[in-house]
Write a protein that holds these residues in place. Structure first.
Motif, PDB file in Angstrom:
ATOM      1  N   ALA A   1       0.980  -1.218  -0.106  1.00  0.00           N
ATOM      2  CA  ALA A   1      -0.148  -0.065   0.181  1.00  0.00           C
ATOM      3  C   ALA A   1       0.602   0.787   0.029  1.00  0.00           C
TER       4      ALA A   1
ATOM      5  N   LEU B   1       2.974   1.267  -3.573  1.00  0.00           N
ATOM      6  CA  LEU B   1       2.287   1.553  -4.880  1.00  0.00           C
ATOM      7  C   LEU B   1       1.906   3.571  -4.456  1.00  0.00           C
ATOM      8  N   ALA B   2       1.724   3.771  -3.561  1.00  0.00           N
ATOM      9  CA  ALA B   2       1.226   5.007  -3.630  1.00  0.00           C
ATOM     10  C   ALA B   2       2.630   5.992  -3.906  1.00  0.00           C
TER      11      ALA B   2
ATOM     12  N   ILE C   1       3.503   5.403  -7.571  1.00  0.00           N
ATOM     13  CA  ILE C   1       2.142   6.862  -8.034  1.00  0.00           C
ATOM     14  C   ILE C   1       2.752   7.834  -8.432  1.00  0.00           C
TER      15      ILE C   1
ATOM     16  N   LEU D   1       3.998  10.933 -11.111  1.00  0.00           N
ATOM     17  CA  LEU D   1       3.126  11.864 -11.385  1.00  0.00           C
ATOM     18  C   LEU D   1       3.982  13.198 -11.681  1.00  0.00           C
TER      19      LEU D   1
ATOM     20  N   CYS E   1      -5.135  10.100 -10.072  1.00  0.00           N
ATOM     21  CA  CYS E   1      -3.352   9.190  -9.120  1.00  0.00           C
ATOM     22  C   CYS E   1      -4.123   9.180  -7.380  1.00  0.00           C
ATOM     23  N   PHE E   2      -5.043   9.871  -7.274  1.00  0.00           N
ATOM     24  CA  PHE E   2      -5.615  10.712  -5.441  1.00  0.00           C
ATOM     25  C   PHE E   2      -6.210   8.886  -5.400  1.00  0.00           C
TER      26      PHE E   2
ATOM     27  N   VAL F   1      -7.031   6.452  -7.211  1.00  0.00           N
ATOM     28  CA  VAL F   1      -6.028   4.805  -7.927  1.00  0.00           C
ATOM     29  C   VAL F   1      -5.638   4.330  -6.215  1.00  0.00           C
ATOM     30  N   ILE F   2      -4.749   5.460  -6.118  1.00  0.00           N
ATOM     31  CA  ILE F   2      -4.164   5.113  -4.778  1.00  0.00           C
ATOM     32  C   ILE F   2      -4.967   4.581  -3.939  1.00  0.00           C
TER      33      ILE F   2
ATOM     34  N   ALA G   1      -6.740   0.895  -4.567  1.00  0.00           N
ATOM     35  CA  ALA G   1      -6.115  -0.101  -4.331  1.00  0.00           C
ATOM     36  C   ALA G   1      -5.364   0.033  -3.299  1.00  0.00           C
ATOM     37  N   THR G   2      -4.741   0.857  -2.210  1.00  0.00           N
ATOM     38  CA  THR G   2      -4.810   0.712  -1.131  1.00  0.00           C
ATOM     39  C   THR G   2      -5.985   0.103   0.160  1.00  0.00           C
TER      40      THR G   2
END
Lengths: 157, 63, 239
Positions: B20, B23-24, B27, B31, C98-99, C101-102, C105-106
């Protein structure tokens, strides 16, 4: 400028666009509210034991049943993988039978959502059990202290 | 050493917690890098175009 | 050039702020990571897995905040035909996506060990997935027309229409039975999170917000430069 050819000043055109946007958003909000109210039953993720009793559901209909696992109701069957427990919403209860692995948060007094069918014997046979947690977060010591001092609030579901 | 492996195990939830966070981080970093690259490319293109235009203008006044 | 007078004015204010916002973002994220991973206690029910909250919840807030900002910026762009509003919305969309997706996913990585599922079609999760589609649709629509102003207008209208989804996401957990629990921090009766867990969360949220603003300024500068390039090239074609 095109503003002069259409016979309107730029200021009124801007005001017109402002009203158009506001009117559009209001209508959209009303429409969304109407649609969501109309589909209320489909958006609900699970039924409570009371819903199950009050709503005339087709026998053998596949559905999700949610509530709290009643304290002291969890029994492991002799085969070791089947669990029987009672789901309560504090006014009605439904007995559940489930064969399979339970999530980490599954415990007595905790929220749970189970998917399955209500059998003719009144026992809900679940094919999947999901744990639900509430919105309270605290360290274990704080939870213990609250319980000891009698300030613990039982989940109000 | 044992403390460290305890920390990474995260009470058995390490295999969920670390992906978690990684990945954050991944990403947001990608970006950021892409955005900075875009900015640099656009600003240098703009500068070249402006220099060219200035050059043209000087040529015209010369002739 | 007068068309970009106001974006330039905006940059005159934003550019000197950029280093400060960036520093705030780095500081808060570092502090948030340290507090969330080392200092915050495990939860009495969820144990250590609760640490996923420190990335999941701030990114969920940002997904909503960025969309709300984008919708407001699009409204000003539609009403006043002002280039700054549209460029701000365009610069924000990829960050918001992007936020989102995060967040998804989390949330999935948190849901598997706690709820026992990676994904369920409950009202909260479905509405956040729709938010992601709105972001992607907005970005796709901008470039879908040969005439850029038509693409801008269509995308701005989509951003506005999609704004109805924002309150739906926020209140989905109160209006319907969902697997997702109700709000813990932003609620009338005050936060239901112990301060030792709330502070890391709030500090991380400040870091994420500062990250958004810093990155938005960077992307906005890039968009303004791109618009000027287009203008110069158009001028060359016409002369």
């Amino acid at each position: 400028m095109s503003a002069t050819t259409s016979g309107r000043t730029p200021a009124t055109r801007k005001r017109r666009r402002l009203y158009a946007v506001l009117a559009g958003l209001t209508m959209l909000g009303v429409a969304a509210a109407l649609v969501l109210t109309a589909f209320q039953d489909n958006i609900v993720f699970f039924y409570s034991p009371t819903d199950l009793k009050e709503k005339e559901l087709h026998p053998n209909q596949f559905l999700r049943l949610g509530g709290l696992v009643e304290e002291g109701s969890v029994k492991k069957a002799s085969d070791g993988v089947t669990t029987e427990f009672i789901i309560t919403d504090l006014s009605n209860t439904v007995a559940v039978r489930y064969t399979g692995l339970l999530p980490d948060l599954f415990r007595e007094g905790q929220g749970v959502v189970s998917q399955g069918r209500l059998g003719p014997d009144g026992i809900f046979v679940a094919t999947e059990v999901l744990a639900k947690h509430d919105e309270n977060y605290m360290p274990p010591e704080v939870a213990d202290a609250l319980k000891k001092s009698g300030q613990w609030k039982e989940p109000s579901k | 050493m044992e403390n460290l492996s305890d920390f990474f195990a995260m009470g058995g939830y390490g295999s969920y917690i670390w992906p978690a966070y990684l990945l954050a981080a991944l990403i947001l970093t990608v970006l950021l890098i892409l955005s900075l690259r875009d900015l640099r490319r656009n600003e240098s293109t703009l500068q070249t175009l402006r220099a060219e235009r200035r050059g043209d203008a000087i040529d015209e006044t010369d002739t | 050039m007068h068309r970009f007078a106001n974006p330039n004015q905006f940059l005159r204010i934003a550019n000197p702020l950029l280093p400060w916002i960036s520093a705030l973002s780095v500081l808060c994220m570092a502090a948030g990571l340290y507090l969330g991973l080392f200092q915050a206690p495990p939860d009495y029910q969820q144990g250590e897995s609760v640490r996923i909250m420190y990335v999941h919840v701030p990114s969920a807030w940002m997904a909503l905040f960025v969309y709300a900002s984008m919708a407001i910026a699009s409204a000003t762009a539609l009403i006043w035909r002002h280039p700054l509003g549209f460029l701000m919305a365009k610069a924000s969309a990829p960050i918001g996506a992007c936020f989102t997706v995060i967040c998804l996913a989390t949330g999935s990585l948190w849901g598997k060990p706690m709820w026992g599922t990676w994904w369920e079609w409950d009202a909260r999760m479905t509405s956040v997935l729709i938010l992601l589609f709105l972001y992607v649709g907005y970005m796709a629509l901008i470039d879908a027309f040969d005439d850029p102003t038509r693409g801008q207008r269509a995308a701005s209208i989509l951003a506005l229409v999609g704004a109805v989804n924002v309150p739906i996401i926020k209140f989905s957990v109160d209006w319907w039975n969902t697997l997702h629990q109700p709000a813990s921090v932003v609620k009338l009766s005050g936060p239901a999170i112990h301060p030792s867990m709330l502070w890391p969360l709030l500090i991380m949220a400040v870091g994420f917000t500062a990250f958004y603003f810093a990155l938005m300024i960077v992307r906005l500068r890039s968009e303004i430069a791109a618009a000027k390039i287009r203008n110069i090239r158009l001028g060359q074609v016409h002369s």
